[in-house]
Each structure stands twice: as structure tokens, then as C-alpha cells.
Design an enzyme around this catalytic site. Structure first.
Site, PDB file in Angstrom:
ATOM      1  N   LYS A 186       0.923  -1.280   0.037  1.00 57.12           N
ATOM      2  CA  LYS A 186       0.020  -0.124  -0.117  1.00 57.12           C
ATOM      3  C   LYS A 186       0.926   1.025   0.003  1.00 57.12           C
ATOM      4  O   LYS A 186       1.894   1.419   0.676  1.00 57.12           O
ATOM      5  CB  LYS A 186      -1.008   0.050   1.278  1.00 57.12           C
ATOM      6  CG  LYS A 186      -1.680   1.146   1.230  1.00 57.12           C
ATOM      7  CD  LYS A 186      -2.808   1.142   2.741  1.00 57.12           C
ATOM      8  CE  LYS A 186      -3.792   2.081   2.606  1.00 57.12           C
ATOM      9  NZ  LYS A 186      -4.595   1.828   4.019  1.00 57.12           N
ATOM     10  N   SER A 226      -9.991  -0.310   7.536  1.00 58.75           N
ATOM     11  CA  SER A 226      -9.183  -0.361   6.169  1.00 58.75           C
ATOM     12  C   SER A 226      -8.413  -1.562   5.824  1.00 58.75           C
ATOM     13  O   SER A 226      -7.990  -1.570   4.552  1.00 58.75           O
ATOM     14  CB  SER A 226      -8.131   0.983   6.271  1.00 58.75           C
ATOM     15  OG  SER A 226      -8.876   2.276   6.385  1.00 58.75           O
ATOM     16  N   SER A 262      -9.482   2.021   3.498  1.00 53.24           N
ATOM     17  CA  SER A 262      -8.523   3.045   2.509  1.00 53.24           C
ATOM     18  C   SER A 262      -7.574   1.901   1.808  1.00 53.24           C
ATOM     19  O   SER A 262      -7.174   2.352   0.871  1.00 53.24           O
ATOM     20  CB  SER A 262      -7.684   3.924   3.383  1.00 53.24           C
ATOM     21  OG  SER A 262      -6.882   2.982   4.274  1.00 53.24           O
TER      22      SER A 262
END
Length: 523
Positions: free
Chosen positions: A101, A206, A182
Site C-alpha cells: 500500500k 481499512s 482505505s
């Protein structure tokens, strides 16, 4: 400018592919390792993933899951092949391509942007400790994944999965649906077999939300098992990286490599004693006579039916299911929001001060000013109300903050502990989230339905989500929640369920959900 935007970078031609391209779609870590042990190369596997990304991420279904390709990925794969040839492999991840990420630093020549153009020059040349642990096992860092900008903490009206750098991540099951946030890019990218597995991060939801809504296994670990150093922060009380994969075993393999004490992150001081191979005992896991607390929140009938089917699987495996009621936690959510706002300002200011000189936004106040000056690209759909609120907070010594942290922590821990005690159980099960909603740039996220994330996120307890099938063609997950450091128990239970249910269905990249003929009426 040290880094091109994601679109230009990903449009750069990839290296010429070998004639024989290994099959990587839906391949597990064990299958990739077996292929490489049998003569396939990590370079070939890596190039196959790169070809798949090139064909599907900015072309084809245009998932926009990958924000940047690591130009050193092929070289890392070649180094792995050389080690394997010499009989000196570093660990179970040697030669296995992973996606990271883009709020987690890697020393590769790509920026860590958190999706914001304010960090387009944040090429740090350093690994987050969690990435260093993966690299020490020989993992190939394939690239960085798109995300909800600033990990979805900028606005109360945000559209999950959108960032100014990467655009909007699309859900591979229905392209007009959210991939959730997210860690949306990791969710969509791993579901689409862009890598063997990947890293997300969670403050509240997330990891488990994008995992659930993209048909993945995701583990939000106990806070303090995995270092947060060199991860763009929100909250030192709740932040943690977590593994996301297509199977419980793959998530366990990745998680095992992520655990470790980090002197720069005091929360991890005791992590070393929990470092072990969490995948090793999965095949012997059993639910016979295991008591499980069952929480049944309000939910739509199709989701309830899917959850009932999951419970039937658990019962068939010998589990003793005990329904429980969630204690009242009316003050927990507001208290958590106060904590996140205060810690966002404090922690982000601290992080930004460590970034390279080329990064001109050195504080949250600088980021707010940058967004205002670049509103056309940074705020075309929603604003930055939470940033403004955070900037107005008074710091960690503020009495209101300290009271809020105590209220949220005690309330969340107390609620989970109470439910487990009432059932005489070590595992709490509930639906992870509802099905993915439509991505909407006008109104933002239209979330409704159950959510398992709040209490584990605030308490720091672990939360494992496992696919439990499709509702109207869209993925949903079941959460296995326990007290601190109960990851082995949760992974074992999740594995038994997964192997019995076989509920995960691979994505088909449909443009929208097939709603059937009912919308046309019966005349």
C-alpha cells in the site's frame, strides 16, 4: 520532480516478456513456490504479474489498483533466482511478488504518496521495518497500491478508493462498485491476481473492509505486533499494517513474516515473543467443541441468509454457537473520532518532518494549504473537513483527548470482553460488512449495514475476515474477532471455515451487478 504521476509511470512500456509466461491468476504462495522449485523462475513469475497489471489496471477493466510499478522488481526477482540456484533461499517468501500500500515506505525508487500530490516527491530511499522484514525473506516488492487518499481521513464526505495520484479504484466483481477503503488498491489488486498477496493498513476498517468487499482474507492484527514506523500515520493508538490475500494460509504466511519489535515504535516492544510460523498448524486446526460467540446485527435479508449459511458451516465443523448481544457503546464512536483527530495532527506532523527536503509540505497545516492551492486536482469531489478539525486540536496533553482515549479504549475492550465472557468463548463471529455500494463522486460513500471493525480497531484486538460468498454477485465476509494476541486461534478457526465452506468466488470484472429481469417489470 523525482517521480512521475501514477498514470505516466504505469504507461511506461514494461520489459519484454519471455515467451513462456507462467500462470499466476489465482495462484497461492505455495503454488508459486512449488513452481519455482520445479524450474520456473521468480523473474518469469514477476514478469507475468507485470503483464497482467499492464493488461488490466490502466487497460481492460481499468481497475486503477496499482499506483506505481517498482522498476527494480525484475532485478529483485533475478537475485532470488540466483539464490535458489545456489541453494540459499532466504525464506518462504523468497521470489514471491508482493504489492505494498502506498502509505508504506519502501527503499525502491518510487514515492510514498498516501495518494496525495503533496507527497509526489516523497522518495525516501528507506524501507518501513515491516517491508524490511519481508525483503529479508526475499520477497519481490512488485509495486505500490492505490488507496483512499490519506487513508480516508481527510473528509467525512469522501469517496472510498479515490486518490488524486491514482484515481478511483474499481471493484473487480462489479466495476461500478466500491473497493472500499482505505486499502482499496491492495484489495482490488490481490483479488485480480496482480500479486500473490499484499499489505494494507488499518486504523478502523481499512484492512477488513476492502478484504471483505473484494473477496479476500484480511487480518487486522493486534496493535503492537507489526511496526508502524515509516508508515504515513493517522493514529498511534489504532494504526497497524495487515496482510491481505486470497486464502487464510497465504495471509498467515505473510503475517508470520511481518511481526517484529521495532525500537522506533514502542508499542512493538513485546512483539518478538509472538513471532512464529502461523501457517504451520493450520492443517491440524479444529473447531470441535469450540465455543463461538455469535453477534447478529441488523442486516438485509440476503446478507443474513449468507451469514446463517456460514454459521451452519461452523456448526457442522463441531463449533458450539452462542448468540450474544452487543453491549451499549453509545459514547465509543464519538470518543474515537476525537482521538483520531488529535493523533492525526500530532503523528502526521512528526512523520512529515522526516521526509526528504523535496517534500514541501512539512506539517498538516502545509497539507491543508496545498490542497486549497490545488483544489482542482486534490478536491474535485470532496473537501478536507477532518483535516481542518484535526488542525484545531490541542495535542496529546489535552484533557479532552485523554478522556476520549480512555472512554473509547475501555468501551471497546469491555464490549468484546463482555460478549466473549457471556458465551464462554474465545472467538466472536459477525458479518464483516455489507455488500459493496456504488462508487459515487457526487454524494460520496453510501455505506449502510453492519460493520465489524469499530470495536477491534479501537481496542487493538485482532479481526480476521474470510470470504463467505456473494450477495447479488458481490463479495461479503465473516469476521473472526478475539482478544489481544489471539491471531493463531482466529487463523485456525478461519482456516477450518474456509476449507469447509469454499465460499470464495473469483471476480469476473462485470461492468455492474446483474440485477435480473425484475427491474423491467412484468407487463
Amino acid at each position: 520532480m523525482r517521480r512521475l504521476t501514477a498514470f505516466v509511470l504505469l504507461a511506461t512500456p514494461l520489459p519484454a516478456l519471455a515467451q513462456a509466461v507462467p500462470v499466476v491468476e489465482e495462484q497461492s504462495i505455495d503454488q508459486l513456490r512449488a513452481a519455482m522449485a520445479g524450474g520456473a523462475s521468480s523473474e518469469g513469475v514477476t514478469r507475468a504479474y507485470l503483464a497482467r497489471i499492464a493488461a488490466m489496471d490502466r487497460a481492460g477493466p481499468t481497475l486503477r489498483a496499482v499506483i506505481a510499478i517498482n522498476p527494480d522488481a525484475v532485478a529483485q526477482a533475478r537475485a532470488s533466482d540466483a539464490r535458489r540456484k545456489a541453494g540459499k533461499t532466504l525464506g518462504p517468501l523468497d521470489g514471491v511478488p508482493l504489492l505494498i500500500k502506498d502509505n508504506i515506505e519502501t527503499r525502491d525508487p518510487v514515492a510514498t504518496t498516501a495518494g496525495s500530490l503533496a507527497l509526489k516527491d516523497n522518495v525516501t530511499g528507506r524501507d518501513a521495518p515491516v517491508v524490511a522484514l519481508l525483503r529479508a525473506q526475499g520477497a519481490v516488492i512488485l509495486g505500490k497500491t492505490n488507496l483512499s487518499e490519506w487513508a480516508n481521513i481527510r473528509s467525512i464526505k469522501s469517496m472510498s478508493g479515490w486518490s488524486a495520484v491514482g484515481g478511483l479504484v474499481r471493484n473487480p466483481y462489479a466495476l461500478d462498485r466500491t473497493a472500499c477503503g482505505s486499502s482499496s488498491g491492495t484489495g482490488a489488486g490481490i483479488a485480480a491476481s496482480f500479486a500473490a498477496a499484499g499489505l494494507g493498513t488499518e486504523t478502523d476498517g481499512s484492512v477488513v473492509c476492502p478484504s471483505s468487499m473484494n473477496g479476500l482474507v484480511g487480518l487486522k492484527p493486534t496493535v503492537g505486533l507489526v511496526s508502524r514506523t515509516r508508515v504515513v500515520p493517522i493514529s498511534h493508538s489504532q494504526d497497524t499494517p495487515g496482510p491481505m490475500a486470497r486464502s487464510v494460509r497465504d495471509a498467515a504466511i505473510l503475517f508470520s513474516a511481518m511481526i517484529g519489535a521495532d525500537p522506533a515504535d514502542p508499542a512493538t516492544a513485546g512483539a518478538g515473543k509472538y513471532r512464529k510460523d502461523y501457517a504451520a498448524g493450520l492443517s491440524k486446526a479444529s473447531l470441535k467443541d469450540v465455543r463461538i460467540a455469535v453477534l447478529r446485527p441488523d442486516m438485509p435479508a440476503p446478507l443474513a441468509a449468507r451469514f446463517d449459511a456460514a454459521l451452519a458451516v461452523l456448526k457442522a465443523q463441531g463449533a458450539v454457537l452462542v448468540d450474544v448481544q452487543r453491549p451499549k457503546t453509545d459514547k465509543v464512536g464519538d470518543a474515537e473520532f476525537t482521538v483520531l483527530k488529535v493523533e492525526l495532527k500530532t503523528d502526521l506532523d512528526k512523520y512529515l518532518a522526516t521526509t526528504p527536503a523535496a517534500v514541501r509540505t512539512r506539517t498538516l497545516a502545509d497539507v491543508i494549504a496545498f490542497d486549497k492551492a490545488n483544489a482542482a486536482t486534490e478536491m474535485p469531489y470532496f473537501g478536507q473537513e477532518i483535516f481542518d478539525m484535526a488542525q484545531a486540536t490541542k495535542g496529546l496533553a489535552d484533557a479532552d483527548y485523554m478522556d476520549a482515549r480512555a472512554t473509547s479504549l475501555e468501551g471497546a475492550k469491555g464490549a468484546i470482553d463482555t460478549m466473549l465472557k457471556a458465551a464462554g468463548a474465545t472467538i466472536l463471529v459477525e458479518p464483516t460488512y455489507g455488500a459493496p455500494w456504488l462508487s459515487d463522486p457526487v454524494y460520496g460513500d453510501q455505506f449502510s449495514g453492519p460493520s465489524s471493525s469499530e470495536l477491534p480497531a479501537i481496542s487493538g484486538y485482532p479481526n480476521l475476515t474470510v470470504p463467505m460468498g456473494l450477495v447479488h454477485g458481490l463479495p461479503v465476509g465473516v469476521s473472526f474477532i478475539g482478544q489481544a494476541y489471539s491471531e493463531a486461534t482466529l487463523l485456525g478457526a478461519g482456516y477450518v471455515y474456509e476449507q469447509a465452506a469454499r465460499a470464495r468466488i473469483a471476480p469476473r470484472y462485470l461492468p455492474t451487478v446483474d440485477a435480473g429481469a425484475g427491474l423491467d417489470g412484468n407487463r
